[in-house]
Motif scaffolding. Structure first.
Motif, PDB file in Angstrom:
ATOM      1  N   THR A   1      23.198  22.728  21.047  1.00  0.00           N
ATOM      2  CA  THR A   1      24.084  22.498  19.903  1.00  0.00           C
ATOM      3  C   THR A   1      23.810  23.510  18.788  1.00  0.00           C
ATOM      4  OG1 THR A   1      22.564  20.810  19.028  1.00  0.00           O
ATOM      5  CG2 THR A   1      24.390  20.032  20.396  1.00  0.00           C
TER       6      THR A   1
ATOM      7  N   THR B   1      22.197  13.135  24.125  1.00  0.00           N
ATOM      8  CA  THR B   1      22.787  11.804  23.970  1.00  0.00           C
ATOM      9  C   THR B   1      22.126  11.076  22.806  1.00  0.00           C
ATOM     10  OG1 THR B   1      23.381  11.602  26.305  1.00  0.00           O
ATOM     11  CG2 THR B   1      23.154   9.562  25.061  1.00  0.00           C
TER      12      THR B   1
ATOM     13  N   ASP C   1      20.626  16.060  28.985  1.00  0.00           N
ATOM     14  CA  ASP C   1      21.654  15.042  28.743  1.00  0.00           C
ATOM     15  C   ASP C   1      21.070  13.910  27.887  1.00  0.00           C
ATOM     16  OD1 ASP C   1      23.759  16.273  30.021  1.00  0.00           O
ATOM     17  OD2 ASP C   1      23.436  15.256  31.939  1.00  0.00           O
TER      18      ASP C   1
ATOM     19  N   ALA D   1      26.644  18.523  29.680  1.00  0.00           N
ATOM     20  CA  ALA D   1      28.021  18.242  29.273  1.00  0.00           C
ATOM     21  C   ALA D   1      28.047  17.562  27.906  1.00  0.00           C
ATOM     22  CB  ALA D   1      28.702  17.359  30.307  1.00  0.00           C
ATOM     23  N   ILE D   2      26.986  16.835  27.586  1.00  0.00           N
ATOM     24  CA  ILE D   2      26.907  16.151  26.284  1.00  0.00           C
ATOM     25  C   ILE D   2      26.866  17.184  25.155  1.00  0.00           C
ATOM     26  CG2 ILE D   2      25.646  14.460  24.901  1.00  0.00           C
ATOM     27  CD1 ILE D   2      26.675  13.379  27.585  1.00  0.00           C
TER      28      ILE D   2
ATOM     29  N   SER E   1      23.304  12.501  19.594  1.00  0.00           N
ATOM     30  CA  SER E   1      24.696  12.198  19.258  1.00  0.00           C
ATOM     31  C   SER E   1      24.854  10.844  18.578  1.00  0.00           C
ATOM     32  CB  SER E   1      25.566  12.244  20.519  1.00  0.00           C
ATOM     33  OG  SER E   1      25.261  11.165  21.387  1.00  0.00           O
TER      34      SER E   1
ATOM     35  N   GLN F   1      32.155  21.180  21.023  1.00  0.00           N
ATOM     36  CA  GLN F   1      33.617  21.270  20.987  1.00  0.00           C
ATOM     37  C   GLN F   1      34.178  20.413  19.856  1.00  0.00           C
ATOM     38  OE1 GLN F   1      34.309  20.105  25.083  1.00  0.00           O
ATOM     39  NE2 GLN F   1      35.018  22.152  25.629  1.00  0.00           N
ATOM     40  N   GLU F   2      33.691  19.178  19.769  1.00  0.00           N
ATOM     41  CA  GLU F   2      34.182  18.262  18.737  1.00  0.00           C
ATOM     42  C   GLU F   2      33.849  18.772  17.344  1.00  0.00           C
ATOM     43  OE1 GLU F   2      32.364  14.571  19.798  1.00  0.00           O
ATOM     44  OE2 GLU F   2      33.772  14.152  21.438  1.00  0.00           O
TER      45      GLU F   2
ATOM     46  N   GLU G   1      30.436  23.952  30.390  1.00  0.00           N
ATOM     47  CA  GLU G   1      29.310  23.320  31.072  1.00  0.00           C
ATOM     48  C   GLU G   1      28.956  24.190  32.271  1.00  0.00           C
ATOM     49  OE1 GLU G   1      28.122  19.295  33.604  1.00  0.00           O
ATOM     50  OE2 GLU G   1      30.089  19.428  32.638  1.00  0.00           O
TER      51      GLU G   1
ATOM     52  N   ARG H   1      30.271  18.880  24.800  1.00  0.00           N
ATOM     53  CA  ARG H   1      31.252  18.020  24.131  1.00  0.00           C
ATOM     54  C   ARG H   1      30.982  17.940  22.630  1.00  0.00           C
ATOM     55  NH1 ARG H   1      30.861  13.088  22.359  1.00  0.00           N
ATOM     56  NH2 ARG H   1      28.974  12.598  23.561  1.00  0.00           N
TER      57      ARG H   1
END
Length: 231
Positions: free
Chosen positions: A71, A25, A21, A95-96, A28, A102-103, A123, A99
């Motif tokens: 990723t 993070t 995470d 979960a990061i 990101s 997905q984005e 996840e 997400r």
């Protein structure tokens, strides 16, 4: 990818959700998203994956799991380039990471070569694959660095063993786990053969092929194929 985790801190704690995470993070925060590939990307192993899909192809979509996807673009590339229908699930404990993927996928508007193909992100702690996938429900599982990360972390050995056993539980008869690693076959084959036993009986066939050399490191593809369940 820039990350404030020290190398030692990352390696020692690669079995922990909090580590990843934090890792994703920090990634990101970059202005432009970029897929991060452990070892190598899809093009380096296309010749291992597409023939495997071809050999297992039937009238139904093949269910493919990219286990510990992070990723990476591996799962989306299979979805994009497979001429046969596939249902690709990209799963990660973070979960990061899920997400972000997905984005990114929605932004790019990826289209599959086969219009029946599907792609989803999930996840999931891969030591508990059975909580999401039923027994004998997957045709192909891809592991590009996930079990490696567990084996090399300070407390991840037992989790690595559990992940392999979970893979064998959710693979269909003659379904395969393709594990990409830089660990020498003398060590990894012994580990896979030991862990691929149940009550002293081998429940999988194990093989290895050399992927090739990249930046001075030789990589291998270990194929673990589940035996049909005795009736």
């Amino acid at each position: 990818m820039k990350c404030n985790l020290s190398t030692a801190e990352l390696i020692n704690n690669m079995d922990k959700k909090a580590t990843w995470d934090r890792f994703y993070t920090e990634n990101s925060k970059a202005t432009n998203f970029k897929n991060f590939e452990w070892f190598f990307g899809f093009d380096a192993i296309r010749e291992f994956i597409l023939p495997m899909l071809h050999s297992q192809h039937n009238s139904d979509a093949l269910h493919v799991l990219d286990m510990g996807c992070g990723t990476s673009a591996l799962g989306p590339c299979i979805y994009r380039y497979s001429p046969w229908p596939v249902q690709v699930t990209c799963a990660d404990i973070s979960a990061i990471a899920v997400r972000l993927m997905q984005e990114h996928t929605e932004t790019k508007g990826l289209q599959p070569q086969n219009t029946s193909s599907k792609l989803d992100f999930l996840e999931l702690d891969c030591t508990h694959l059975h909580r999401h996938f039923g027994s004998e429900s997957l045709d192909l599982i891809l592991d590009k660095g996930t079990i490696d990360a567990l084996l090399r972390s300070r407390e991840g050995g037992a989790k690595a063993s559990q992940v392999l056993k979970q893979c064998l539980k959710v693979l269909r008869d003659s379904g395969s786990l393709l594990q990409f690693s830089d660990e020498d076959p003398d060590a990894r084959m012994l580990w896979l053969e030991k862990e691929g036993q149940e009550l002293g009986r081998m429940v999988a066939d194990v093989g290895v092929q050399e992927v090739g050399e990249l930046r001075g490191v030789t990589y291998y593809c270990y194929q673990v194929t589940a035996h049909p369940v005795a009736q």
